[in-house]
Scaffold this active site. Structure first.
Site, PDB file in Angstrom:
ATOM      1  N   SER A  31     -35.594  12.583 -23.396  1.00 39.93           N
ATOM      2  CA  SER A  31     -36.826  13.365 -23.244  1.00 39.93           C
ATOM      3  C   SER A  31     -37.758  13.169 -24.419  1.00 39.93           C
ATOM      4  O   SER A  31     -37.352  13.347 -25.573  1.00 39.93           O
ATOM      5  CB  SER A  31     -36.498  14.864 -23.202  1.00 39.93           C
ATOM      6  OG  SER A  31     -35.963  15.206 -21.982  1.00 39.93           O
ATOM      7  N   TYR A  86     -28.629  17.887 -13.127  1.00 42.24           N
ATOM      8  CA  TYR A  86     -29.295  19.096 -12.625  1.00 42.24           C
ATOM      9  C   TYR A  86     -30.405  18.784 -11.612  1.00 42.24           C
ATOM     10  O   TYR A  86     -30.908  19.678 -10.944  1.00 42.24           O
ATOM     11  CB  TYR A  86     -29.869  19.941 -13.776  1.00 42.24           C
ATOM     12  CG  TYR A  86     -30.926  19.271 -14.616  1.00 42.24           C
ATOM     13  CD1 TYR A  86     -32.211  19.048 -14.136  1.00 42.24           C
ATOM     14  CD2 TYR A  86     -30.641  18.866 -15.908  1.00 42.24           C
ATOM     15  CE1 TYR A  86     -33.177  18.440 -14.908  1.00 42.24           C
ATOM     16  CE2 TYR A  86     -31.590  18.259 -16.691  1.00 42.24           C
ATOM     17  CZ  TYR A  86     -32.859  18.044 -16.183  1.00 42.24           C
ATOM     18  OH  TYR A  86     -33.810  17.431 -16.959  1.00 42.24           O
ATOM     19  N   GLU A  87     -30.782  17.505 -11.489  1.00 34.30           N
ATOM     20  CA  GLU A  87     -31.800  17.167 -10.497  1.00 34.30           C
ATOM     21  C   GLU A  87     -31.214  17.152  -9.090  1.00 34.30           C
ATOM     22  O   GLU A  87     -31.943  17.008  -8.112  1.00 34.30           O
ATOM     23  CB  GLU A  87     -32.432  15.822 -10.842  1.00 34.30           C
ATOM     24  CG  GLU A  87     -33.261  15.912 -12.123  1.00 34.30           C
ATOM     25  CD  GLU A  87     -33.814  14.566 -12.551  1.00 34.30           C
ATOM     26  OE1 GLU A  87     -34.786  14.101 -11.939  1.00 34.30           O
ATOM     27  OE2 GLU A  87     -33.262  13.969 -13.491  1.00 34.30           O
ATOM     28  N   MET A 212     -28.319  18.130 -21.926  1.00 34.92           N
ATOM     29  CA  MET A 212     -28.057  18.072 -20.476  1.00 34.92           C
ATOM     30  C   MET A 212     -27.850  16.638 -19.982  1.00 34.92           C
ATOM     31  O   MET A 212     -28.113  16.334 -18.824  1.00 34.92           O
ATOM     32  CB  MET A 212     -29.223  18.721 -19.718  1.00 34.92           C
ATOM     33  CG  MET A 212     -29.517  20.155 -20.156  1.00 34.92           C
ATOM     34  SD  MET A 212     -30.956  20.837 -19.327  1.00 34.92           S
ATOM     35  CE  MET A 212     -31.273  22.299 -20.347  1.00 34.92           C
TER      36      MET A 212
HETATM   37  N1  HPA Z   1     -30.111  23.208 -24.747  1.00 37.40           N
HETATM   38  C1  HPA Z   1     -29.802  22.263 -23.829  1.00 37.40           C
HETATM   39  N2  HPA Z   1     -30.463  21.123 -23.742  1.00 37.40           N
HETATM   40  C2  HPA Z   1     -31.461  20.902 -24.609  1.00 37.40           C
HETATM   41  C3  HPA Z   1     -31.820  21.814 -25.585  1.00 37.40           C
HETATM   42  C4  HPA Z   1     -31.113  23.050 -25.659  1.00 37.40           C
HETATM   43  O1  HPA Z   1     -31.368  23.914 -26.503  1.00 37.40           O
HETATM   44  N3  HPA Z   1     -32.851  21.277 -26.288  1.00 37.40           N
HETATM   45  C5  HPA Z   1     -33.084  20.052 -25.750  1.00 37.40           C
HETATM   46  N4  HPA Z   1     -32.258  19.822 -24.726  1.00 37.40           N
END
Ligand code: HPA
Length: 276
Positions: A31, A86-87, A212
């Protein structure tokens, strides 16, 4: 033939004439880190939605294509955007791109992601070398009939993250004065962030950062014999460790801010792999 393997081979056959060279390194961009591709010498791209039956990312900030190019003189295939459990995709689809990059010829998998920091020594914007992981909260992608063509039924997981690759990354960080934390990453299913109570439990389990993604890819890559390394960009402190509510926008903004240093660390590390 095993259904999962059949899908993989079908996918590979349908794109093999669009693979311009044998990549050495497969790089997965997490991301907010997808802009890394602007920094490589691009030869060609292959959007996921042009590959039949391929899982396509629906997450803002995840573009969704393979990029083939050179990082200095190292041939790489980059995933600009990944798909997440999760998608709603089956976990075997989530790891299909990883296995596909192995079939393309990549022997090294370089995983990156955005995470929430749990270790009290971590701050937003830190990089964490992933030294090990905890998979217990995500489904295992190897469940089901084993794909003998890829690997063994019960793969050893005692050294998933390759020590030589880790040392190359450590050296690059130290030579470039980039602070590199180290720790254990756990993949949760998402898409909701964790509660403060969950984070307290994870801290007591020795987890340093949560996210994730990544772990299922590492399991699949370890199964098919790839050498693996990973860097997590700690984008926020995990739930309950600050008063701020967590948001995907905050995660993306923090990753963008870390991008220049991240580019340096990744580029130089890739050039160091394989050097004595
Ligand atoms: N939790 C889970 N996934 C994430 C987080 C988080 O705090 N930050 C970026 N991805």
């Amino acid at each position: 033939m095993n259904e999962v393997y059949e899908k993989l081979i079908k996918c590979y056959d349908s794109i093999k004439n669009r693979i311009p060279f044998k990549p050495e390194v497969a790089l997965v961009l997490g991301s907010g880190l997808g802009d890394y591709c602007n920094d490589i010498n691009v030869v060609s791209n292959l959007p996921y939605n042009e590959i039949e039956d391929f899982p396509v990312s629906t997450v803002p900030g995840h573009k969704g294509q393979f990029i083939f190019g050179y990082v200095k003189d190292v041939p790489v295939v980059c995933m600009q955007g990944r798909v997440h459990y999760y998608e709603g995709y089956p976990v075997t689809d989530v790891v299909l791109p990883t296995r596909l990059m192995k079939l393309m010829g990549a022997s090294i998998l370089f995983l990156t992601n955005a995470s929430g920091g749990i270790n009290s020594d971590f701050g937003a914007g830190d990089f964490m070398l992933i030294t090990d992981h905890i998979s217990s909260f995500a489904p295992n992608p190897l469940v089901g009939q084993n794909i003998e063509e890829l690997g063994t039924r019960f793969p050893d997981m005692s050294k998933v993250y390759d020590e030589e690759l880790n040392n190359a990354i450590r050296e690059v960080a130290s030579e470039n004065n980039i602070v590199l934390k180290e720790g254990i990453y756990a993949q949760l299913t998402g898409p909701s962030f964790e509660t403060p109570a969950e984070i307290r439990v994870f801290a007591s389990m020795g987890i340093d950062a949560v996210g994730m993604s990544t772990v299922v890819e590492a399991i699949a890559a370890n199964h098919c014999g790839m050498r693996i390394c990973g860097i997590s960009c700690v984008c926020n402190l995990a739930a309950g460790l600050t008063d701020n509510p967590l948001s995907h926008e905050e995660v993306q903004a923090a990753a963008k801010e870390a991008a220049p240093l991240f580019k340096k660390l990744v580029t130089e590390s890739i050039c160091h792999f394989g050097k004595p």
